[in-house]
Design a protein around this motif. Structure first.
Motif, mmCIF file in Angstrom:
data_model
loop_
_atom_site.group_PDB
_atom_site.id
_atom_site.type_symbol
_atom_site.label_atom_id
_atom_site.label_comp_id
_atom_site.label_asym_id
_atom_site.label_seq_id
_atom_site.Cartn_x
_atom_site.Cartn_y
_atom_site.Cartn_z
ATOM 1 N N ILE A 45 0.791 -1.110 0.022
ATOM 2 C CA ILE A 45 -0.060 0.008 0.170
ATOM 3 C C ILE A 45 0.794 1.152 -0.016
ATOM 4 O O ILE A 45 1.845 1.458 0.728
ATOM 5 C CB ILE A 45 -0.853 -0.015 1.171
ATOM 6 C CG1 ILE A 45 -1.931 -1.118 1.169
ATOM 7 C CG2 ILE A 45 -1.713 1.293 1.283
ATOM 8 C CD1 ILE A 45 -2.707 -1.301 2.313
ATOM 9 N N ASN A 89 -3.816 2.065 -6.241
ATOM 10 C CA ASN A 89 -2.324 2.044 -5.632
ATOM 11 C C ASN A 89 -1.247 2.141 -6.520
ATOM 12 O O ASN A 89 -0.248 2.883 -5.984
ATOM 13 C CB ASN A 89 -2.477 0.684 -4.604
ATOM 14 C CG ASN A 89 -1.425 0.757 -3.738
ATOM 15 O OD1 ASN A 89 -1.013 1.483 -2.957
ATOM 16 N ND2 ASN A 89 -0.468 -0.575 -3.838
ATOM 17 N N ASP A 92 -0.796 5.492 -7.346
ATOM 18 C CA ASP A 92 -0.372 6.370 -6.432
ATOM 19 C C ASP A 92 1.395 6.222 -6.200
ATOM 20 O O ASP A 92 1.918 7.293 -6.104
ATOM 21 C CB ASP A 92 -1.020 5.834 -4.880
ATOM 22 C CG ASP A 92 -2.413 6.313 -5.057
ATOM 23 O OD1 ASP A 92 -2.890 7.363 -5.745
ATOM 24 O OD2 ASP A 92 -3.229 5.893 -3.968
ATOM 25 N N TRP A 93 1.987 4.980 -6.599
ATOM 26 C CA TRP A 93 3.096 4.967 -6.441
ATOM 27 C C TRP A 93 4.137 5.619 -7.473
ATOM 28 O O TRP A 93 5.308 6.074 -7.363
ATOM 29 C CB TRP A 93 3.765 3.337 -6.643
ATOM 30 C CG TRP A 93 3.484 2.588 -5.450
ATOM 31 C CD1 TRP A 93 2.597 1.724 -5.119
ATOM 32 C CD2 TRP A 93 4.457 2.919 -4.119
ATOM 33 N NE1 TRP A 93 3.027 1.506 -3.628
ATOM 34 C CE2 TRP A 93 4.095 1.824 -3.302
ATOM 35 C CE3 TRP A 93 5.604 3.698 -4.017
ATOM 36 C CZ2 TRP A 93 4.727 2.028 -1.896
ATOM 37 C CZ3 TRP A 93 6.151 3.631 -2.569
ATOM 38 C CH2 TRP A 93 5.666 2.657 -1.683
#
Length: 176
Positions: A45, A89, A92-93
């Motif tokens: 996450i 997710n 988001d990285w």
């Protein structure tokens, strides 16, 4: 050779989105190579405290794959009118990296009903500065069992549609 990274936003073993990106890889036209990213379920996450030197290995693999690709294709299911958490997710990285900035990207769809997820994903990817190609591929696979999915994806008109959209995307990449 144009290198394209294809990402399925689904973690299901019998995912129609995963089947679609795998079929794209098999049907790539000459001069175009499609690699399917398979690490979505292994990504930790996202936590901004874990960026930089603390970036987890699997996140680094994704970041490097996006950075090295000439373009990115995403096939995404819709969950509760939104983008699945695993795909969000992964994106988001990439947010604080240069990997997505002006990176050519295209959305493909395995369901004609994923309109909310399409809109949400388009907004997220534009906000991240992906250069979204307007060409779209939609092959209706929703609700089909794996043997049916493979038969549909093997139909000559669908194979041609996959080659044509990949050729159009390769042209979009080359024009940038």
């Amino acid at each position: 050779m144009i290198e394209i990274l294809a990402i399925s936003g689904s973690l299901r073993a019998a995912s129609t989105n995963s089947a679609l990106v795998a079929a794209l890889a098999r049907n790539a036209p000459p001069g175009c190579h499609v690699t399917v990213y398979g690490g979505l379920g292994r990504l930790p996450i996202f936590n901004p405290d874990d960026e930089g030197e603390r970036t987890p290995q699997e996140a680094s693999v994704l970041i490097d794959a996006v950075t090295q690709a000439d373009g990115v294709i995403v096939s995404c299911p819709e969950y509760a009118h939104g983008v699945p958490g695993g795909l969000k997710n992964a994106l988001d990285w990439l947010v604080s990296r240069d990997a997505a900035v002006e990176k050519p990207a295209m959305l493909v769809h395995a369901s004609p009903r994923s309109l909310f997820a399409r809109a949400a994903l388009t907004e997220v990817m534009r906000t991240m500065s992906f250069a979204l190609c307007e060409d779209v591929l939609e092959i209706a696979l929703l609700g089909k069992k794996p043997p049916e999915v493979e038969n549909i994806l093997a139909e000559p008109e669908n194979r041609l549609a996959m080659r044509d959209v990949l050729s159009a995307f390769a042209g979009f990449i080359a024009d940038r």
